[in-house]
Structures are given as C-alpha cells and as structure tokens.
Design a protein around this motif. Structure first.
Motif, PDB file in Angstrom:
ATOM      1  N   GLU A   1      -6.862   8.291   5.424  1.00  0.00           N
ATOM      2  CA  GLU A   1      -8.210   7.889   5.004  1.00  0.00           C
ATOM      3  C   GLU A   1      -8.155   6.840   3.899  1.00  0.00           C
ATOM      4  OE1 GLU A   1      -9.932  11.676   4.014  1.00  0.00           O
ATOM      5  OE2 GLU A   1     -11.159  11.651   5.846  1.00  0.00           O
ATOM      6  N   HIS A   2      -7.231   6.996   2.975  1.00  0.00           N
ATOM      7  CA  HIS A   2      -7.098   6.020   1.894  1.00  0.00           C
ATOM      8  C   HIS A   2      -6.735   4.647   2.449  1.00  0.00           C
ATOM      9  CE1 HIS A   2      -5.231   3.914  -1.522  1.00  0.00           C
ATOM     10  NE2 HIS A   2      -6.041   4.647  -2.290  1.00  0.00           N
ATOM     11  N   LEU A   3      -5.857   4.637   3.454  1.00  0.00           N
ATOM     12  CA  LEU A   3      -5.464   3.365   4.067  1.00  0.00           C
ATOM     13  C   LEU A   3      -6.660   2.689   4.731  1.00  0.00           C
ATOM     14  CD1 LEU A   3      -3.212   1.388   5.111  1.00  0.00           C
ATOM     15  CD2 LEU A   3      -3.079   2.852   7.131  1.00  0.00           C
TER      16      LEU A   3
ATOM     17  N   TRP B   1       0.834  -1.198   0.000  1.00  0.00           N
ATOM     18  CA  TRP B   1       0.000   0.000   0.000  1.00  0.00           C
ATOM     19  C   TRP B   1       0.869   1.248   0.000  1.00  0.00           C
ATOM     20  CZ3 TRP B   1       0.118   3.832   3.701  1.00  0.00           C
ATOM     21  CH2 TRP B   1      -0.802   4.875   3.498  1.00  0.00           C
TER      22      TRP B   1
ATOM     23  N   VAL C   1       0.914   4.229  -3.034  1.00  0.00           N
ATOM     24  CA  VAL C   1       0.463   5.620  -2.932  1.00  0.00           C
ATOM     25  C   VAL C   1       1.627   6.597  -3.069  1.00  0.00           C
ATOM     26  CG1 VAL C   1      -1.551   5.050  -1.546  1.00  0.00           C
ATOM     27  CG2 VAL C   1       0.617   5.584  -0.403  1.00  0.00           C
TER      28      VAL C   1
ATOM     29  N   GLY D   1      -5.351  12.562   3.826  1.00  0.00           N
ATOM     30  CA  GLY D   1      -5.768  11.790   2.661  1.00  0.00           C
ATOM     31  C   GLY D   1      -5.129  10.405   2.648  1.00  0.00           C
ATOM     32  N   HIS D   2      -3.844  10.316   3.019  1.00  0.00           N
ATOM     33  CA  HIS D   2      -3.173   9.017   3.062  1.00  0.00           C
ATOM     34  C   HIS D   2      -3.811   8.108   4.120  1.00  0.00           C
ATOM     35  CE1 HIS D   2      -0.106   9.579   0.115  1.00  0.00           C
ATOM     36  NE2 HIS D   2       0.478  10.600   0.732  1.00  0.00           N
TER      37      HIS D   2
ATOM     38  N   ASP E   1     -10.048   3.437   4.428  1.00  0.00           N
ATOM     39  CA  ASP E   1     -11.251   3.250   3.618  1.00  0.00           C
ATOM     40  C   ASP E   1     -11.008   2.348   2.411  1.00  0.00           C
ATOM     41  OD1 ASP E   1     -12.379   4.931   5.419  1.00  0.00           O
ATOM     42  OD2 ASP E   1     -12.350   6.711   4.130  1.00  0.00           O
ATOM     43  N   ASN E   2      -9.971   2.662   1.649  1.00  0.00           N
ATOM     44  CA  ASN E   2      -9.764   1.945   0.383  1.00  0.00           C
ATOM     45  C   ASN E   2      -9.005   0.634   0.563  1.00  0.00           C
ATOM     46  OD1 ASN E   2     -10.153   4.891  -0.265  1.00  0.00           O
ATOM     47  ND2 ASN E   2     -10.215   4.076  -2.327  1.00  0.00           N
ATOM     48  N   HIS E   3      -7.983   0.633   1.451  1.00  0.00           N
ATOM     49  CA  HIS E   3      -7.159  -0.570   1.591  1.00  0.00           C
ATOM     50  C   HIS E   3      -7.821  -1.602   2.499  1.00  0.00           C
ATOM     51  CE1 HIS E   3      -3.536  -2.975   1.433  1.00  0.00           C
ATOM     52  NE2 HIS E   3      -3.510  -3.030   2.755  1.00  0.00           N
TER      53      HIS E   3
ATOM     54  N   LYS F   1     -11.008  -1.251   3.866  1.00  0.00           N
ATOM     55  CA  LYS F   1     -12.470  -1.244   3.737  1.00  0.00           C
ATOM     56  C   LYS F   1     -13.153  -1.174   5.095  1.00  0.00           C
ATOM     57  CE  LYS F   1     -11.804  -2.040  -0.657  1.00  0.00           C
ATOM     58  NZ  LYS F   1     -11.915  -0.937  -1.645  1.00  0.00           N
TER      59      LYS F   1
END
Length: 798
Positions: free
Chosen positions: A627-629, A505, A509, A624-625, A631-633, A635
C-alpha cells in the motif's frame, strides 16, 4: 601475450632493461604481468665433447663415453644408439635437475660408474624427439652453458592485452608501441621473395560467397618442398613464446602469427580438389573433422573453407584433417585471409575450440599488412623447406580496405584531458602511430588512421591516444566541475530512472536489495508448481541447476532466504527489481520480458526485541509495504484486494488491483515449500508488476488542491454491525452519499462483546468547509443525515 626481448630488438633498437620497458608499456595501457626465463629449466646444461665412445662390457645397447666438460673429463654411460666419438652433446652434470624433475646423481650401470647424463631434446623439454641424443653444432664451446652457446632467449615479458588492442597481439605490435614510447625507429623484416615459374592466379581459383564474411582471401603456391624439422633458431624462438614446434611448414605459419599478428594456414595442395578454394557458410547439421581429430557438428552460422567438392577448414579457427600437411607432402597452398570477427568468435566459443588464430581473427587483423605477411611466410618456407614459390598470387578481395578519416579538435582534447599541450605534441603522437595528419585547418584536423589500429573509431579515441602517450599517470588529479542540468528530469522518465526510483523506495522503507541470477533450475520452478509451458531453456547453461531463465522472482528470493538462514540471519527484509522471462513466438528474441518487484519478509517484526514486543511479521506488514508503494510512492488511486484460490505457491494468496487492473499478488508461502528452504516461520512474499505500475503512473494525473485554511470539525460514530459486514462496505456507502462538507472517513476501533454475534465499529468523520469555519449546527445536520442513511441502507444500528 608473450614477448621475446631479443625478437623485439630486431624491430627496435631498445637498449634498456626489460623492467624499464615493461613499466613504460604498462603506462601506455599494456599491463606487464611478469618477466620470465623460458629456458630456466635447462640453464645448468653444458656442452660436452665425446672424446671416446666404447661398447659397455656387460650390455650390448649401452655405450661408455669419455666426455670432456671443459673443466673436467668424466665417464658417462649412454643408451642412445646415435652417440659417437667426436660429437658435441648436451650434458647434465651430477646435481643437475632436468625439466621433468629428475635429479642427476652418480650411478653404476652394469658395473660401470656414470657421472652425468647425455641428453636428448625430449629430456630437455624442447621437443618430442627421443630417438637419440641431441647432437649439437660443431662450432660450440666445450664446457660452456648450452643456453649461452645457442643464444637462447632468456627474457620474455608476459603482457595482459585489452580486447580492443588487436594490433598488439604480435611482436610487431609491441615494437610499434616501444618505438612510440621511446621515440625509436622501427625496422620491418627484410622481404626478399624469389618467385619461379607459372602463375598462382591461373592455378588456383578463389570464390567468396559473402564479402561481409570474408573481405579478402589470397593464397600463394609452393612446389617441391620437403616437410621436416625446422632449424634450431626458429624452433627455439617459437618455444620462447610458448609455442611447441611441429614441423617446418606449420612452424613458419606460427612464426608469422607471433611476429606480424596475421594467422595463416598451409594446405596440402594435392589434397585440394579441382584446385578451387571457396569461402562459404556451413550447412546446418553437417559434420566436419578438424585437425585435432574431433568431429564437429556445424551450424549455418559457421564459416567454412571448401575446395571444389568438400569442406577443408573451419575458417579462422582450425584446419581440416582431410587437407593437413603430411610428411610426404610436396606442394603447399598458403592461405592468408581476413574474416568477419563476430563470425569467428561465435564459432570458436560454441565449439569450445579456442586457437591462437581465432583469438586474433575475432579481434580483427590488419587487412593491408596481409600481403606482406603472406609473402614473408612464403619466403621463410622456401628457405627452411626448400622448393620454389610460384609467381603471382591467387586473390579475391571483394571488399577492399577503406581508409578511415577522423576529425580532431585540439582545444576539445585539452579540455577533456585537463592538459595544456602544444599542437605539435599531438601531431607527433599521431605521426609516430602511423596516422596521416592534415592540419591545414588548425582548429579541425583530419586524421587518417592506419589499418592496424582498428580501435581508433571516433574522435575521442584520438584524445585517448594523446593522453596515454603523455602519460595518464602524469595528469594532475582535479575535481571536475559538477553542474545540474535538465537531464535528471529526463532520466526520471526513462526505465532506468523508474527502476532507480523503485530501488530508492525499497531502501527507504528498510528493505535490503537482493540481486539474483536471471537463470534458475527447472527443479526450482517445479518445486513452486510453476507451469513448464512458457519456460525459456538456456542453450549453454553454467550447470544443470541453472538451465532455464526464471519465469518468476520467487525462486531467487527463496534461495536468498535459504542462504541468509544458513548464515544465521533470521530477520530478513529483502526486495528485488528484476525481469522474468516467458517464451513468446511473436517476439524478435522469442522471449517476452516483464519487469517485476519482489518483496520477501521473514522473522521478527522488529530487528531488536527491546523495547518492541516479540512479534513475527505477518500479512499486515506485507500489505503495508504494498500500500505504501502504491499510495505514497506512486500516488495511484486506492488499491483493492481479493482472495485468489489455488495459487501455485502461496496460501492464502491475495490479488492486488488498481483501477480494476491487476498489478500483482501477495501472500504466505505454502508450508511444504517454505520447509524446503529451511524456514521455521511464515514466509510472506509479494510480486508486483512494475511494468504495469509504470504504465498506471504515466496515465494517472495528479491534481493539487490548496491547503485548507479553516479548522476541521470531527464526529465519531459507533455502529453495531453483523460479523459478516466489512468495514470497507460502510466506508464505500458513506462516500457514495457525497456529502459536501465530509472530508474523510477513518475506522478507529473495533469491539466484539463477549458471547455476541455482532461487533461494534467506530468511525471518525472529518467535516470541513473550504471558505469558512463551520458551526456546530451545520455539522450536526450533515452528521445526522449520514447516520440516518447508514441505518436505512445497511443492517446496522447506532
């Protein structure tokens, strides 16, 4: 490991060149480092005959010697008191350079010319004896090279030994490998021990407290020995393998150590009280003086050799000053033992006391060969020091050697090695290595491994022996067959798989991975205002700058920042997946470890200015990093953020929570701390509890919905709100209405009219039905209801 070529040839009749031997043994896993001449520095010394010796006319302590050098006769002025007519002596001719760098020149001493130098052993670098010149044996040829006449070893091979090959820490070990490599016979030294009178078992009592620490301890007794100088052959042989001769008794123990690989120790029997030897651990805090004169503070994990009243040796490492052989010693207790390798290793490392004995004990010695080595040493001692060897052996073996039997499947071996060899080849390999092979079942052999091969522990070790003897360099290189299995799925569930996913991850990014030491300095933690409570000190730190285990990832990441800035890199995006360490008395290791993910951002938002605007990274980039971890990574459910007051090194600092559980924090590094690390811009740092994320991931169940088949219908609404009303409050209020057609809510714009204390927030609402296309009338009805409830529940207007 230094291997004397001539010494090796006493075991195996190898007639080839040293380089050939080194190349072949290298392919067997014993890497040749170099080939040396240990007597290179005295190769020009010649044998001289003192024809005449007269007093110097101008100096009482000098002599003028006429020396025959074979091809010439020269005058040499000598100051040694023992020089005399008729002697054979080592002579350094004019132009010769001695081992200490002194170059011999023509000289005039008190008016008499001197053309060379008659040397002592010390001047030749062979011993510390400097009381007089070295008088050579009478059977040497005048004028010949000294190294040739004394048959000194001119070829010594220096090998690098891997830790698992303890059997190769001796000449015998290399002889076995040479015999294996060239299919030569192996000849053991002849044992002709003569015993006389008494019984050592009746004279000396041996006690062992813990058989696990000492499986075998045995000893022989020698009486009426004369401590003195060893014979030349033994002294020069020890010198050739890097061992400086000391005295005949000690030299014999060193000789056996290099010849057979068994460390021995000689005690002065008269200084052993109560004629008792006891092998037992030390007492915490006790002090013991070793042979080097240093007082050592011991722990209960150290193993000692005691007599009836006191400790006399540090087992397997070094003898004690209170029991060493002295010039007037006459009776010897010769120790030959086997100790637990791990115990010896810990003691030698902790006390920084490496020795040739501990180097072998900590790798394991041959318990079966132990008696042969002791008896050969006793024989040599009686030959070089006189005296008699008492009959019998004082012995205690609470844990006898047990033969190890391994299975061997030839088909499996060939499959792993990619070879197609006859079974006879494998059987020959095992037989030459000293194994006993039972091949009555052709598919499953039983192989008894020899006691000196402690590295043969599993069936695959036998496969390795077949491969290395055949020649790993001869095995054709082939790409292996790669098959995908279910193991990849299983691996993903392990901690290794989890950490691997985190790293993927981070790289995905655009972050660079940083790897820092697990230990930092106490000053690093103090600088970040981290508490002293809970720190884990390092018992033996590399330096004072690395004297504690890290209790936070920030010191390592900030040092990475400092290093990059020093190298001119001002666009820094790094992450680190590592553990922090906290003292915990309830843990087995007294330390609790926590897996963390650290992120550090510094400098411009974009690596290249054009075509991007020249903006620096800020809180939104870091957020942003994170949240991406989450939410996106992973879930995970939506995370929430809240300010934290008075953080140690971040200001402002934001707590990150998921499912009402704190999973980390992030913020800007305080200015005074950032200045120390040479930062001239804001430093943004996040620290995420990876262990908590893994637990949340495992607890969280992901549900999948069918993709929508019907088109959405969107409506925008702009609300006039007070400045202190958060957009999140508006979103939460809308979601609480649970309108059946509402799919999502997004904040799309913010506008603050000039001079007013209110702001306009624009939201986009998406409506969709799962089973049909919506009509405008249906959407308008839901939308009106939503707006009316917002105006009713919140201080907003449309």
């Amino acid at each position: 490991m230094l291997v004397s070529f001539n010494w090796l040839r006493e075991f195996v009749p190898f007639e080839g060149e040293a380089q050939e031997l080194g190349d072949r043994l290298t392919m067997l896993g014993l890497e040749l480092d170099s080939i040396e001449d240990p007597f290179e520095s005295i190769k020009d010394i010649v044998v001289g005959h003192v024809v005449e010796c007269a007093k110097h006319p101008e100096a009482d302590k000098l002599s003028v010697c006429t020396v025959d050098l074979g091809d010439e006769t020269v005058d040499i002025v000598c100051g040694a008191p023992n020089v005399g007519k008729g002697q054979l002596v080592p002579v350094a001719k004019v132009g010769t350079t001695l081992p200490d760098g002194l170059k011999i020149k023509k000289a005039k001493l008190r008016g008499v010319k001197s053309f060379g130098m008659i040397c002592s052993e010390r001047e030749l670098g062979l011993s510390d004896d400097h009381e007089g010149i070295w008088v050579l044996p009478e059977n040497l040829k005048v004028g010949a090279k000294l190294v040739d006449e004394l048959n000194l070893e001119r070829t010594v091979l220096d090998f690098d030994i891997t830790p698992n090959r303890a059997d190769c820490l001796s000449i015998l070990g290399f002889a076995r490998e040479t015999a294996l490599a060239f299919d030569l016979p192996l000849t053991m030294p002849k044992l002709d021990l003569k015993e006389a009178g008494g019984n050592a078992a009746d004279e000396v009592k041996i006690l062992i407290d813990d058989p696990e620490l000492c499986p075998l301890y045995q000893a022989r007794v020698l009486n009426n020995v004369t401590v003195g100088k060893s014979p030349d052959w033994m002294r020069f042989r020890l010198f050739s393998v890097g061992q400086r001769p000391i005295g005949n008794i000690v030299d014999v123990t060193n000789y056996i150590l290099f010849e057979l690989g068994q460390p021995l120790h000689a005690f002065d029997l008269n200084r052993i009280e109560d004629a008792t030897i006891r092998v037992a651990p030390a007492e915490d805090g006790m002090r013991f003086t070793t042979l080097d004169g240093q007082e050592r503070k011991l722990l209960s994990s150290d193993l000692l050799i005691w007599d009836g009243k006191k400790p006399v040796a540090l087992a397997g490492v070094m003898g004690g000053l209170n029991s060493e052989m002295q010039n007037d010693s006459t009776n010897v207790l010769l120790e030959s033992a086997v100790f637990r390798p791990g115990t010896i290793r810990k003691t030698a490392r902790r006390l920084a006391l490496p020795s040739d004995a501990s180097y072998r004990f900590e790798r394991g010695v041959d318990q079966v060969m132990n008696s042969f080595a002791m008896n050969r040493a006793a024989q040599l001692m009686s030959e070089v020091a006189g005296g008699t060897v008492m009959s019998g052996v004082a012995k205690n073996e609470p844990k006898p050697w047990q033969d190890r039997t391994l299975g061997y499947r030839h088909d499996k071996c060939m499959s792993l090695l990619g070879l197609d060899l006859d079974q006879d080849f494998a059987k020959k390999v095992f037989t030459l290595e000293g194994c006993k092979v039972d091949d009555s079942d052709s598919a499953n052999w039983k192989v008894d491994t020899p006691s000196h091969r402690l590295d043969l522990e599993r069936e695959v070790d036998l496969y390795e022996e077949v491969g290395r003897v055949y020649g790993l360099d001869r095995i054709e290189a082939k790409l292996p067959r790669v098959a995908k299995s279910l193991e990849g799925t299983v691996t993903a569930e392990t901690e290794y798989g989890f950490v691997k996913g985190l790293k993927y991850w981070g790289m995905g990014v655009g972050l660079n991975e940083a790897i820092n030491y697990s230990f930092v300095g106490g000053e690093d933690l103090d600088r970040l205002n981290l508490p002293e409570e809970g720190r884990v000190p390092i018992a033996n730190p590399l330096s004072e700058d690395q004297n504690v285990m890290r209790s936070d990832l920030a010191p390592g990441l900030l040092n990475t920042l400092k290093h990059n800035l020093a190298q001119g890199n001002t666009h820094i995006r790094v992450f680190e997946v590592a553990r922090k360490f906290t003292a915990d008395s309830e843990s087995d290791t007294q330390t609790r470890e926590n897996l963390r993910l650290g992120i550090l951002l510094y400098g411009a938002r974009h690596a290249n200015e054009w075509p991007w605007p020249a903006e620096d990274a800020d809180y939104l980039d870091l957020k942003g990093h994170v949240e991406h971890l989450l939410d996106n990574h992973f879930k995970l459910p939506a995370c929430c953020f809240s300010l934290v007051e008075n953080h140690a090194y971040l200001e402002p600092c934001v707590d990150v929570r998921v499912c009402d559980r704190s999973v980390g924090f992030m913020g800007r590094v305080k200015d005074d701390i950032a200045d120390f690390y040479h930062a001239r811009k804001d430093v943004w740092l996040a620290d995420v509890d990876a262990q908590a994320l893994r637990e949340l991931r495992d607890e969280h169940v992901i549900k999948f919905n069918e993709l929508p088949k019907f088109p959405p219908s969107r409506r925008d609404v702009t609300l006039v709100c007070p400045m202190d009303l958060n957009a999140g409050t508006v979103v939460d209020t809308i979601n609480e209405m649970k309108l059946p057609l509402l799919e999502s809510v997004e904040l799309v714009a913010e506008f603050i009219p000039e001079g007013e204390d209110r702001r306009n927030l624009s939201f986009r609402l998406t409506y969709r039905h799962a089973n049909k296309t919506l009509k405008d009338k249906e959407v308008d009805k839901q939308h009106k209801r939503l707006v009316d409830e917002l105006v009713e529940k919140l201080p907003v207007s449309v």
